[in-house]
Enzyme design. Structure first.
Site, PDB file in Angstrom:
ATOM      1  N   ASP A 216       0.833  -1.195   0.000  1.00 59.31           N
ATOM      2  CA  ASP A 216       0.000   0.000   0.000  1.00 59.31           C
ATOM      3  C   ASP A 216       0.878   1.259   0.000  1.00 59.31           C
ATOM      4  OD1 ASP A 216      -2.298  -1.542   0.146  1.00 59.31           O
ATOM      5  OD2 ASP A 216      -2.329  -1.509   2.335  1.00 59.31           O
ATOM      6  N   HIS A 217       0.282   2.355  -0.422  1.00 57.98           N
ATOM      7  CA  HIS A 217       0.919   3.663  -0.332  1.00 57.98           C
ATOM      8  C   HIS A 217       0.070   4.514   0.608  1.00 57.98           C
ATOM      9  CE1 HIS A 217       3.689   3.350  -3.948  1.00 57.98           C
ATOM     10  NE2 HIS A 217       2.946   2.255  -4.033  1.00 57.98           N
ATOM     11  N   ASP A 218       0.713   5.132   1.582  1.00 53.61           N
ATOM     12  CA  ASP A 218      -0.008   5.925   2.586  1.00 53.61           C
ATOM     13  C   ASP A 218      -0.395   7.275   1.994  1.00 53.61           C
ATOM     14  OD1 ASP A 218      -1.024   7.218   4.768  1.00 53.61           O
ATOM     15  OD2 ASP A 218       0.602   6.649   6.127  1.00 53.61           O
TER      16      ASP A 218
ATOM     17  N   THR B 204       2.725  10.223  -1.618  1.00 56.98           N
ATOM     18  CA  THR B 204       2.435   8.786  -1.644  1.00 56.98           C
ATOM     19  C   THR B 204       3.669   7.957  -1.965  1.00 56.98           C
ATOM     20  OG1 THR B 204       1.795   8.897  -3.977  1.00 56.98           O
ATOM     21  CG2 THR B 204       0.030   9.132  -2.326  1.00 56.98           C
TER      22      THR B 204
END
Length: 236
Positions: free
Chosen positions: A101-103, A109
Site C-alpha cells: 500500500d501507499h499511505d 504517496t
C-alpha cells in the site's frame, strides 16, 4: 519416477540451492531454495524464495521473498511479493499478489523505501521494507487477473474469481468475486468445511494422496466422503 534437471544455458543462478529442477530460457534464480520437480519458465525471476517440491512458475513471472508449498502452480505473468502460499494452490495468468500500500495521508504517496534509496545515493535499497507477508492457505484457486493486497489473508480451500481485487480477508472455502471482492458463497456446508479444515488432506504423504485421489480427492464432498477421509487420516 525420478526427476531430471534441465537448466537452459541462458538461465542465471546465483547463491541458490537447487533440487532436480527445470529452469528455462533467460530465467533468473537468486538467493533461493527450490525443491525437486520445480519449474521456472522463460523470462521469469525468482529471488529470495523457498519452494517445496513440484512448484511450477510459468513464463514472464516475478516472484520475490516468498514461500510456496508443494504442487502449487502459477500461469504466465505472475507477480508475487512477500507471500506465503500453501500447498496445492492454482494461480491463473496475470495474477498479482502481495503488492504494498501507499499511505495517502502523508504529504507524498512515495513509499519510504524509495526515500531511503535516494538517501543512499540511488544504490541498493536498505533493508527497511515492511516484511509482513500475504498469507494464502492450501488448495486455494486464484483465477486469472485477480489481485491480492498484501494485508489480505486467504483461507484454505477458498476461491478468488477472475479479475477480483481482494482488500480484506477471505474465509476458508469462501468464494470471493468483484472489485472490491465480496463473499458470494461457500464451496460447501459449514459442517463439511469444519471437517476438511480438521482433516487437512494437503498435509498427507504424497503416496497416500495419490492412492486415494480418484475415490476421495476427485469426489464430491458428502457424508460418505468425509467418513472415508477421516479413516485415512487416522491411519497415517
Amino acid at each position: 519416477m525420478e526427476n531430471k534437471s534441465y537448466i537452459d544455458p541462458t538461465a542465471q543462478v546465483k547463491d541458490s540451492e537447487l533440487g532436480s529442477v527445470k529452469l528455462y530460457r533467460n530465467c533468473v534464480v537468486i538467493g533461493s531454495r527450490l525443491g525437486d520437480g520445480c519449474t521456472v519458465g522463460n523470462d521469469s525471476n525468482v529471488e529470495r524464495c523457498q519452494f517445496e517440491n513440484n512448484v511450477i512458475i510459468n513464463r514472464r513471472s516475478f516472484v520475490n521473498d516468498s514461500q510456496v508449498g508443494m504442487y502449487s502452480y502459477a500461469g504466465i505473468n505472475l507477480t508475487m511479493n512477500w507471500t506465503k502460499l500453501g500447498r496445492f494452490c492454482s494461480l491463473g495468468r496475470n495474477v498479482d499478489i502481495g503488492g504494498f500500500d501507499h499511505d495517502y495521508h502523508k504529504v507524498t504517496t512515495m513509499p519510504q523505501f524509495r526515500w531511503n534509496q535516494m538517501a543512499n545515493g540511488g544504490g541498493k535499497i536498505p533493508d527497511v521494507m515492511n516484511h509482513e507477508h500475504c498469507i494464502i492457505g492450501n488448495d486455494v484457486w486464484i483465477a486469472a487477473g485477480a489481485q491480492i493486497l498484501h494485508k489480505a489473508k486467504i483461507g484454505d480451500g477458498a476461491i478468488v474469481g477472475g479479475g477480483a481485487v481482494v482488500t480484506h480477508d477471505v474465509p476458508p472455502y469462501a468464494i470471493a468475486v468483484g472489485i472490491p471482492a465480496k463473499i458470494i458463497g461457500y464451496r460447501f456446508k459449514q459442517k463439511y468445511i469444519d471437517e476438511l479444515l480438521d482433516i487437512q488432506w494437503w498435509n498427507w504423504p504424497i503416496p497416500v494422496i495419490l492412492e486415494n485421489m480418484q475415490k476421495l480427492i476427485h469426489t464430491d464432498v458428502n457424508d460418505e466422503t468425509i467418513v472415508m477421509m477421516r479413516e485415512i487420516a487416522k491411519s497415517i
